[in-house]
Design an enzyme around this catalytic site. Structure first.
Site, PDB file in Angstrom:
ATOM      1  N   TYR A 145       6.094  16.137   2.355  1.00 41.97           N
ATOM      2  CA  TYR A 145       6.546  17.493   2.680  1.00 41.97           C
ATOM      3  C   TYR A 145       7.901  17.661   2.005  1.00 41.97           C
ATOM      4  N   ALA A 146       7.927  18.416   0.911  1.00 38.05           N
ATOM      5  CA  ALA A 146       9.125  18.497   0.074  1.00 38.05           C
ATOM      6  C   ALA A 146       9.775  19.862   0.248  1.00 38.05           C
ATOM      7  N   TYR A 272       7.450  27.705   9.353  1.00 34.96           N
ATOM      8  CA  TYR A 272       8.295  26.561   9.735  1.00 34.96           C
ATOM      9  C   TYR A 272       7.592  25.672  10.755  1.00 34.96           C
ATOM     10  N   GLN A 325      26.405  -4.272  33.278  1.00 35.45           N
ATOM     11  CA  GLN A 325      25.374  -3.391  33.850  1.00 35.45           C
ATOM     12  C   GLN A 325      25.654  -1.946  33.437  1.00 35.45           C
ATOM     13  N   GLN A 388      25.468   0.745  22.205  1.00 33.75           N
ATOM     14  CA  GLN A 388      25.970   0.073  23.406  1.00 33.75           C
ATOM     15  C   GLN A 388      25.167  -1.196  23.679  1.00 33.75           C
ATOM     16  N   GLU A 418      14.663  16.244   9.968  1.00 33.17           N
ATOM     17  CA  GLU A 418      13.995  17.260  10.785  1.00 33.17           C
ATOM     18  C   GLU A 418      15.021  18.226  11.351  1.00 33.17           C
ATOM     19  N   ALA A 512      27.066  24.921  25.474  1.00 39.40           N
ATOM     20  CA  ALA A 512      26.130  25.647  26.348  1.00 39.40           C
ATOM     21  C   ALA A 512      24.700  25.178  26.091  1.00 39.40           C
ATOM     22  N   ARG A 514      23.752  22.251  25.029  1.00 41.49           N
ATOM     23  CA  ARG A 514      23.555  20.903  25.595  1.00 41.49           C
ATOM     24  C   ARG A 514      23.296  20.976  27.088  1.00 41.49           C
TER      25      ARG A 514
HETATM   26  C1  LIG Z   1       5.073  10.278  15.943  1.00 42.01           C
HETATM   27  C2  LIG Z   1       6.524  10.621  15.681  1.00 42.01           C
HETATM   28  C3  LIG Z   1       7.101   9.775  14.552  1.00 42.01           C
HETATM   29  C4  LIG Z   1       8.578   9.970  14.374  1.00 42.01           C
HETATM   30  C5  LIG Z   1       9.174   9.484  13.085  1.00 42.01           C
HETATM   31  C6  LIG Z   1       8.527   8.245  12.512  1.00 42.01           C
HETATM   32  C7  LIG Z   1       9.348   7.651  11.371  1.00 42.01           C
HETATM   33  C8  LIG Z   1       9.237   8.457  10.100  1.00 42.01           C
HETATM   34  C9  LIG Z   1      10.493   8.396   9.307  1.00 42.01           C
HETATM   35  C10 LIG Z   1      11.039   9.465   8.757  1.00 42.01           C
HETATM   36  C11 LIG Z   1      10.395  10.813   8.886  1.00 42.01           C
HETATM   37  C12 LIG Z   1      11.349  11.842   8.377  1.00 42.01           C
HETATM   38  C13 LIG Z   1      10.696  13.205   8.356  1.00 42.01           C
HETATM   39  C14 LIG Z   1      11.743  14.217   8.059  1.00 42.01           C
HETATM   40  C15 LIG Z   1      11.153  15.402   7.346  1.00 42.01           C
HETATM   41  C16 LIG Z   1      12.166  16.467   7.123  1.00 42.01           C
HETATM   42  O1  LIG Z   1      13.357  16.290   7.306  1.00 42.01           O
HETATM   43  S1  LIG Z   1      11.457  17.944   6.646  1.00 42.01           S
HETATM   44  C17 LIG Z   1      12.825  19.000   6.414  1.00 42.01           C
HETATM   45  C18 LIG Z   1      13.482  19.394   7.725  1.00 42.01           C
HETATM   46  N1  LIG Z   1      14.416  20.427   7.486  1.00 42.01           N
HETATM   47  C19 LIG Z   1      14.920  21.187   8.467  1.00 42.01           C
HETATM   48  O2  LIG Z   1      14.701  20.974   9.640  1.00 42.01           O
HETATM   49  C20 LIG Z   1      15.761  22.353   8.001  1.00 42.01           C
HETATM   50  C21 LIG Z   1      16.624  22.877   9.138  1.00 42.01           C
HETATM   51  N2  LIG Z   1      16.894  24.304   8.919  1.00 42.01           N
HETATM   52  C22 LIG Z   1      16.086  25.268   9.519  1.00 42.01           C
HETATM   53  O3  LIG Z   1      15.165  24.990  10.229  1.00 42.01           O
HETATM   54  C23 LIG Z   1      16.468  26.712   9.265  1.00 42.01           C
HETATM   55  O4  LIG Z   1      17.053  26.946   8.054  1.00 42.01           O
HETATM   56  C24 LIG Z   1      17.402  27.227  10.388  1.00 42.01           C
HETATM   57  C25 LIG Z   1      16.653  27.198  11.680  1.00 42.01           C
HETATM   58  C26 LIG Z   1      18.633  26.333  10.470  1.00 42.01           C
HETATM   59  C27 LIG Z   1      17.878  28.624  10.073  1.00 42.01           C
HETATM   60  O5  LIG Z   1      16.736  29.427   9.931  1.00 42.01           O
HETATM   61  P1  LIG Z   1      16.894  30.753   9.108  1.00 42.01           P
HETATM   62  O6  LIG Z   1      15.615  31.413   9.052  1.00 42.01           O
HETATM   63  O7  LIG Z   1      17.568  30.407   7.807  1.00 42.01           O
HETATM   64  O8  LIG Z   1      17.927  31.702   9.891  1.00 42.01           O
HETATM   65  P2  LIG Z   1      18.052  32.070  11.415  1.00 42.01           P
HETATM   66  O9  LIG Z   1      18.551  33.478  11.441  1.00 42.01           O
HETATM   67  O10 LIG Z   1      18.833  31.047  12.154  1.00 42.01           O
HETATM   68  O11 LIG Z   1      16.553  32.113  11.988  1.00 42.01           O
HETATM   69  C28 LIG Z   1      15.799  33.314  11.860  1.00 42.01           C
HETATM   70  C29 LIG Z   1      14.894  33.426  13.021  1.00 42.01           C
HETATM   71  O12 LIG Z   1      13.869  32.445  12.901  1.00 42.01           O
HETATM   72  C30 LIG Z   1      13.827  31.647  14.041  1.00 42.01           C
HETATM   73  N3  LIG Z   1      13.452  30.296  13.615  1.00 42.01           N
HETATM   74  C31 LIG Z   1      14.157  29.485  12.793  1.00 42.01           C
HETATM   75  N4  LIG Z   1      13.499  28.305  12.623  1.00 42.01           N
HETATM   76  C32 LIG Z   1      12.342  28.413  13.355  1.00 42.01           C
HETATM   77  C33 LIG Z   1      11.230  27.543  13.577  1.00 42.01           C
HETATM   78  N5  LIG Z   1      11.176  26.293  13.046  1.00 42.01           N
HETATM   79  N6  LIG Z   1      10.211  28.004  14.343  1.00 42.01           N
HETATM   80  C34 LIG Z   1      10.272  29.235  14.878  1.00 42.01           C
HETATM   81  N7  LIG Z   1      11.304  30.116  14.738  1.00 42.01           N
HETATM   82  C35 LIG Z   1      12.312  29.703  13.967  1.00 42.01           C
HETATM   83  C36 LIG Z   1      15.208  31.713  14.628  1.00 42.01           C
HETATM   84  O13 LIG Z   1      15.167  31.435  16.012  1.00 42.01           O
HETATM   85  C37 LIG Z   1      15.561  33.166  14.351  1.00 42.01           C
HETATM   86  O14 LIG Z   1      14.881  33.938  15.290  1.00 42.01           O
HETATM   87  P3  LIG Z   1      15.534  35.332  15.759  1.00 42.01           P
HETATM   88  O15 LIG Z   1      15.740  36.125  14.492  1.00 42.01           O
HETATM   89  O16 LIG Z   1      14.515  35.896  16.701  1.00 42.01           O
HETATM   90  O17 LIG Z   1      16.839  34.965  16.422  1.00 42.01           O
HETATM   91  C1  LIG Z   2      15.842   9.572   6.442  1.00 44.17           C
HETATM   92  C2  LIG Z   2      15.637  10.989   5.955  1.00 44.17           C
HETATM   93  C3  LIG Z   2      14.353  11.426   5.639  1.00 44.17           C
HETATM   94  C4  LIG Z   2      14.148  12.737   5.183  1.00 44.17           C
HETATM   95  N1  LIG Z   2      12.871  13.132   4.836  1.00 44.17           N
HETATM   96  C5  LIG Z   2      12.691  14.393   4.376  1.00 44.17           C
HETATM   97  C6  LIG Z   2      11.390  14.822   3.969  1.00 44.17           C
HETATM   98  O1  LIG Z   2      10.430  14.065   4.016  1.00 44.17           O
HETATM   99  N2  LIG Z   2      11.237  16.096   3.501  1.00 44.17           N
HETATM  100  C7  LIG Z   2      12.292  16.980   3.422  1.00 44.17           C
HETATM  101  O2  LIG Z   2      12.112  18.117   3.005  1.00 44.17           O
HETATM  102  N3  LIG Z   2      13.559  16.600   3.802  1.00 44.17           N
HETATM  103  C8  LIG Z   2      13.775  15.331   4.273  1.00 44.17           C
HETATM  104  N4  LIG Z   2      15.027  14.938   4.657  1.00 44.17           N
HETATM  105  C9  LIG Z   2      16.146  15.872   4.492  1.00 44.17           C
HETATM  106  C10 LIG Z   2      16.606  16.408   5.847  1.00 44.17           C
HETATM  107  O3  LIG Z   2      15.659  17.257   6.375  1.00 44.17           O
HETATM  108  C11 LIG Z   2      17.951  17.117   5.653  1.00 44.17           C
HETATM  109  O4  LIG Z   2      18.888  16.151   5.237  1.00 44.17           O
HETATM  110  C12 LIG Z   2      18.395  17.755   6.970  1.00 44.17           C
HETATM  111  O5  LIG Z   2      17.623  18.888   7.217  1.00 44.17           O
HETATM  112  C13 LIG Z   2      19.879  18.142   6.954  1.00 44.17           C
HETATM  113  O6  LIG Z   2      20.116  19.076   5.896  1.00 44.17           O
HETATM  114  P1  LIG Z   2      21.268  18.768   4.817  1.00 44.17           P
HETATM  115  O7  LIG Z   2      21.050  17.407   4.284  1.00 44.17           O
HETATM  116  O8  LIG Z   2      21.316  19.933   3.909  1.00 44.17           O
HETATM  117  O9  LIG Z   2      22.597  18.704   5.672  1.00 44.17           O
HETATM  118  P2  LIG Z   2      23.758  19.814   5.685  1.00 44.17           P
HETATM  119  O10 LIG Z   2      23.233  21.073   6.212  1.00 44.17           O
HETATM  120  O11 LIG Z   2      24.414  19.817   4.351  1.00 44.17           O
HETATM  121  O12 LIG Z   2      24.693  19.162   6.800  1.00 44.17           O
HETATM  122  C14 LIG Z   2      25.998  18.692   6.520  1.00 44.17           C
HETATM  123  C15 LIG Z   2      26.920  19.225   7.632  1.00 44.17           C
HETATM  124  O13 LIG Z   2      26.966  20.643   7.527  1.00 44.17           O
HETATM  125  C16 LIG Z   2      26.821  21.242   8.816  1.00 44.17           C
HETATM  126  N5  LIG Z   2      26.171  22.548   8.709  1.00 44.17           N
HETATM  127  C17 LIG Z   2      25.240  22.924   7.795  1.00 44.17           C
HETATM  128  N6  LIG Z   2      24.845  24.186   8.008  1.00 44.17           N
HETATM  129  C18 LIG Z   2      25.543  24.637   9.084  1.00 44.17           C
HETATM  130  C19 LIG Z   2      25.575  25.870   9.817  1.00 44.17           C
HETATM  131  N7  LIG Z   2      24.808  26.907   9.487  1.00 44.17           N
HETATM  132  N8  LIG Z   2      26.379  25.945  10.882  1.00 44.17           N
HETATM  133  C20 LIG Z   2      27.154  24.889  11.257  1.00 44.17           C
HETATM  134  N9  LIG Z   2      27.185  23.699  10.616  1.00 44.17           N
HETATM  135  C21 LIG Z   2      26.382  23.580   9.535  1.00 44.17           C
HETATM  136  C22 LIG Z   2      25.914  20.254   9.551  1.00 44.17           C
HETATM  137  O14 LIG Z   2      26.054  20.379  10.974  1.00 44.17           O
HETATM  138  C23 LIG Z   2      26.406  18.900   9.049  1.00 44.17           C
HETATM  139  O15 LIG Z   2      27.483  18.466   9.880  1.00 44.17           O
HETATM  140  C24 LIG Z   2      15.259  13.635   5.095  1.00 44.17           C
HETATM  141  C25 LIG Z   2      16.546  13.199   5.428  1.00 44.17           C
HETATM  142  C26 LIG Z   2      16.746  11.888   5.868  1.00 44.17           C
HETATM  143  C27 LIG Z   2      18.143  11.436   6.240  1.00 44.17           C
END
Ligand SMILES: CCCCCCCC/C=C\CCCCCC(=O)SCCNC(=O)CCNC(=O)[C@H](O)C(C)(C)COP(=O)(O)OP(=O)(O)OC[C@H]1O[C@@H](n2cnc3c(N)ncnc32)[C@H](O)[C@@H]1OP(=O)(O)O
Ligand SMILES: Cc1cc2nc3c(=O)[nH]c(=O)nc-3n(C[C@H](O)[C@H](O)[C@H](O)COP(=O)(O)OP(=O)(O)OC[C@H]3O[C@@H](n4cnc5c(N)ncnc54)[C@H](O)[C@@H]3O)c2cc1C
Length: 650
Positions: A145-146, A272, A325, A388, A418, A512, A514
């Site tokens: 998932y890129a 998403y 403990q 810890q 995530e 809030a 948390r």
């Molecule tokens: C079995 C379990 C195994 C566990 C693990 C095993 C080990 C495996 C090892 C490693 C696995 C690693 C996997 C990792 C994969 C990844 O990292 S994939 C990439 C992940 N990336 C992110 O999570 C990006 C984070 N950023 C965002 O989600 C969005 O940009 C944002 C939420 C920060 C901002 O959204 P945006 O649309 O840009 O603006 P907003 O105005 O804040 O949001 C607009 C409205 O959309 C609603 N919303 C946002 N996100 C979601 C969502 N996901 N679902 C539903 N709704 C969403 C948001 O609430 C706003 O709504 P309103 O307009 O009504 O307020």
């Molecule tokens: C082990 C690992 C595996 C991963 N696997 C995948 C994968 O398979 N696929 C994929 O797509 N991605 C993957 N990622 C990427 C991961 O999803 C991102 O690193 C993560 O979403 C954080 O985004 P960023 O790196 O841009 O951090 P940034 O957003 O640059 O965060 C840096 C700092 O900026 C702050 N910040 C950023 N935006 C805001 C804001 N709006 N308000 C306040 N503070 C803010 C953050 O709180 C943080 O302190 C992986 C990452 C790791 C570490």
């Protein structure tokens, strides 16, 4: 007879097991969610015990990165022979099989199972599924998932990868992207007819299916060593005007028609969904990593004797120190709190995703907020707890022999992937602020509308502190925190732009968020133990009281504010903490035994079931390459000539 007691075990740990005040197997069944789940676990454990090709050739901390990757792929190849254990109708057993084969090495196909398949399943149209899903399940299509780019991970709206209907950026981080997957679900900003329609998922082949070479106009590679998860080839992908057919846009919810017309989805955030799924799955899984660390620290603390409490009375088990403990038991209680919350979240996710599939979107905001909040709070707390537990094991805790450094490195990634935790807490805050303006809030936010709440806590003694009173006190603190942030935001917004006001209030908003999540966890913990069988209630109650009272004492300022609680009531809660720890002390080893964590997963000399740590440390050290020769070649090569020269001048 406690089934954990066996001949030849360390006598100190056997003595502990004989103190159990409850039925360990009964707690194991309750903790794992019933007999069926337990049977799944036993089947998987027996299967892997019987199949060496599914086990590590030697402890993975001694392996180089290439060996880790080789070890990981060898086990995956081994798994391919045992596809009877990959049963999509028994997800619990399949997930445990994958987890117990790869443990914390993060195999090269983590993302294939964790995100690629679920996102394909939920975002592809029926026609697209019929074409791509069978090949993805069979393993001829291996995906990731890129979404994240070198320059953008959090802010998806500014992704630079564009998918222009018929019209240069680098994806950075995705697991398995560097060397092994041949497809990826690419999240890119969709442009069509000159308009940007925002992030959308695309199904993209990136390697030749015969030669496995990168396709033309695509550059792929590994991003290099990381803090952990080095068994996975997190990679980079550079597109240079790479073309894909229109039909490769996942079109269950939104579409691009042959003339470039964009058909909007019922809700833009349905795209998403993959992130909501993983966040919902992660919480229970990350709680389990804390269970591993607490198991190691607890068992080791019963076989490690250090210092005399009474001179001449002999060295004591370090678990008899109250400070030891207090280092471990609050996190033992958090294992249960977080696991039960994670279990509940998965149930809620399953229900809501059924509704989403039927086009009912009313719960989308709720599940986004709940999964974001629990993921953010639990991953951070688990990271604190594992540290810890490492400290509780002293010097041996710093060695990979303990298993804890690998746990710490693995778990801390979950605070970032995530979705960065702060960013996700702010998402919860947005959800709360919108519920403050609603005249009526339902479900998890109903407490915000309580107008006749008590102005003081009626806590008398910790023994009589009822569930109702506890929840009332936590609702009071959470409501105060949320409404304070709401008022601050409202007032600040009168002096500056909305986005600037949001930024100036963002620390209060996270606080809030948390409290909102803690209230959810406390409520769920109490509700879960209320349905436990009576024989388990005393030990579960002690764990719940420890979790709750310690949370209140650690944040006493919030409870003392405006005289809601008196200092005497906080002192009473402190007594409750000491009392709960004292109750737990004699059951500590049996409580962690009830997690029923297999040695293959624990990967720990300090936490081994039999407690025979010191002989085990010598066995472990034999794996060190440095011990191949008594005198290391580097000594003869570099130091011996210098020492000889110095001696010749003396
Ligand atoms: C079995 C379990 C195994 C566990 C693990 C095993 C080990 C495996 C090892 C490693 C696995 C690693 C996997 C990792 C994969 C990844 O990292 S994939 C990439 C992940 N990336 C992110 O999570 C990006 C984070 N950023 C965002 O989600 C969005 O940009 C944002 C939420 C920060 C901002 O959204 P945006 O649309 O840009 O603006 P907003 O105005 O804040 O949001 C607009 C409205 O959309 C609603 N919303 C946002 N996100 C979601 C969502 N996901 N679902 C539903 N709704 C969403 C948001 O609430 C706003 O709504 P309103 O307009 O009504 O307020
Ligand atoms: C082990 C690992 C595996 C991963 N696997 C995948 C994968 O398979 N696929 C994929 O797509 N991605 C993957 N990622 C990427 C991961 O999803 C991102 O690193 C993560 O979403 C954080 O985004 P960023 O790196 O841009 O951090 P940034 O957003 O640059 O965060 C840096 C700092 O900026 C702050 N910040 C950023 N935006 C805001 C804001 N709006 N308000 C306040 N503070 C803010 C953050 O709180 C943080 O302190 C992986 C990452 C790791 C570490």
């Amino acid at each position: 007879m406690n089934s954990y007691i066996k001949e030849g075990d360390n006598p100190d740990i056997t003595e502990e097991r004989k103190k159990a005040s409850f039925n360990v197997d009964a707690l194991t069944t309750f903790y794992h969610g019933g007999d069926k789940q337990l049977q799944n676990r036993r089947e998987v454990e027996k299967y892997i015990e019987d199949h060496k090709e599914l086990q590590d050739t030697r402890p993975t901390p001694f392996m180089s990165r290439d060996e880790l990757i080789d070890n990981s792929l060898r086990k995956i190849a081994g798994m391919a022979k045992f596809n009877e254990m990959i049963d999509m109708n028994n997800i619990d057993r399949t997930t445990y099989f994958l987890q117990l084969v790869h443990v914390r090495d993060s195999m090269a196909f983590s993302l294939h199972y964790l995100m690629f398949l679920p996102v394909l399943n939920s975002q592809a149209s029926p026609d697209q599924l019929s074409e791509w899903l069978p090949k993805s399940l069979s393993g001829t299509i291996i995906g990731t998932y890129a979404q994240t780019e070198m320059g953008h991970g959090t802010n998806l709206s500014k992704l630079e990868t564009t998918a222009t209907y018929d019209p240069k950026t680098s994806k950075w981080w995705p697991g398995s992207l560097g060397k092994f997957c041949n497809h990826a679900i690419i999240v890119a900003n969709l442009w069509t007819n000159g308009v940007c329609e925002g992030p959308h998922p695309f199904f993209v082949q990136i390697r030749n299916l015969e030669t496995h070479e990168s396709l033309p106009n695509i550059k792929l590679g590994d991003i290099g060593p990381k803090l952990s998860l080095n068994g996975s080839d997190n990679g980079y992908l550079v597109f240079d005007h790479f073309r894909i057919p229109r039909n490769n846009m996942l079109m269950r919810y939104s579409k691009v028609l042959p003339d470039g017309t964009y058909v909007k989805p019922p809700n833009a955030k349905l795209a998403y969904g993959g992130m909501v799924f993983v966040r919902s799955m992660m919480v229970k899984d990350i709680a389990n990593h804390l269970a591993n660390a607490v198991t190691i620290a607890t068992r080791y603390s019963c076989v490690r004797r250090q210092g005399e409490m009474k001179i001449g009375a002999g060295e004591v088990k370090i678990l008899d120190y109250q400070t030891q403990q207090y280092r471990i038991f609050p996190f033992m209680s958090k294992v249960f709190a977080f696991r039960f919350a994670g279990q509940q979240l998965q149930e809620i996710y399953k229900e809501i995703s059924k509704e989403l599939k039927m086009g009912k979107l009313s719960q989308l905001a709720d599940i986004h907020a709940l999964s974001s909040g629990l993921k953010a709070l639990v991953t951070f707390e688990v990271q604190q707890g594992i540290e810890q537990c490492r400290l509780a094991c002293g010097g041996h805790g710093f060695s990979h022999a303990s298993g804890i450094p690998e746990l710490a490195a693995f778990s801390c990634g979950s605070c970032t992937y995530e979705g960065d935790n702060i960013v996700l807490l702010l998402q919860v805050a947005k959800f709360l602020m919108s519920n403050c303006t609603n005249s009526v809030s339902s479900g998890v936010c109903a407490y915000l509308q309580e107008k006749n709440s008590s102005k003081s806590s009626d806590l008398t003694t910790h023994q009589q502190y009822s569930d109702k009173q506890i929840i009332q006190d936590f609702e009071h603190v959470a409501r105060k925190s949320v409404l304070r942030a709401f008022d601050k935001l409202r007032l600040t917004s009168q002096t500056c732009q909305k986005h600037e006001a949001w930024n100036r209030c963002s620390v209060e908003l996270c606080k809030a968020a948390r409290w909102h999540v803690r209230l959810y966890i406390v409520r769920n913990f109490l509700a879960t133990i209320a349905i436990a069988q009576d024989e388990l209630k005393p030990v579960l109650r002690a764990l719940a009281q420890l979790f709750i009272f310690d949370l209140q004492v650690s944040n006493k300022g919030d409870f003392l504010e405006n005289g809601y609680m008196k200092i005497q009531q906080i002192e009473e809660l402190k007594e409750g903490v000491w009392q709960a720890m004292s109750t737990i002390r004699n059951d500590a080893v049996s409580i962690v035994d009830a997690f029923a964590i297999h040695e293959f997963e624990l990967k720990s000399v300090l936490g081994r079931r039999d407690g025979n740590v010191y002989p085990g440390l010598f066995e472990w050290a034999k794996h060190s390459q440095l011990n191949k020769n008594d005198v290391h070649p580097a000594f003869d090569k570099y130091l011996a000539p210098i020492i000889t020269k110095i001696r010749s001048r003396m």
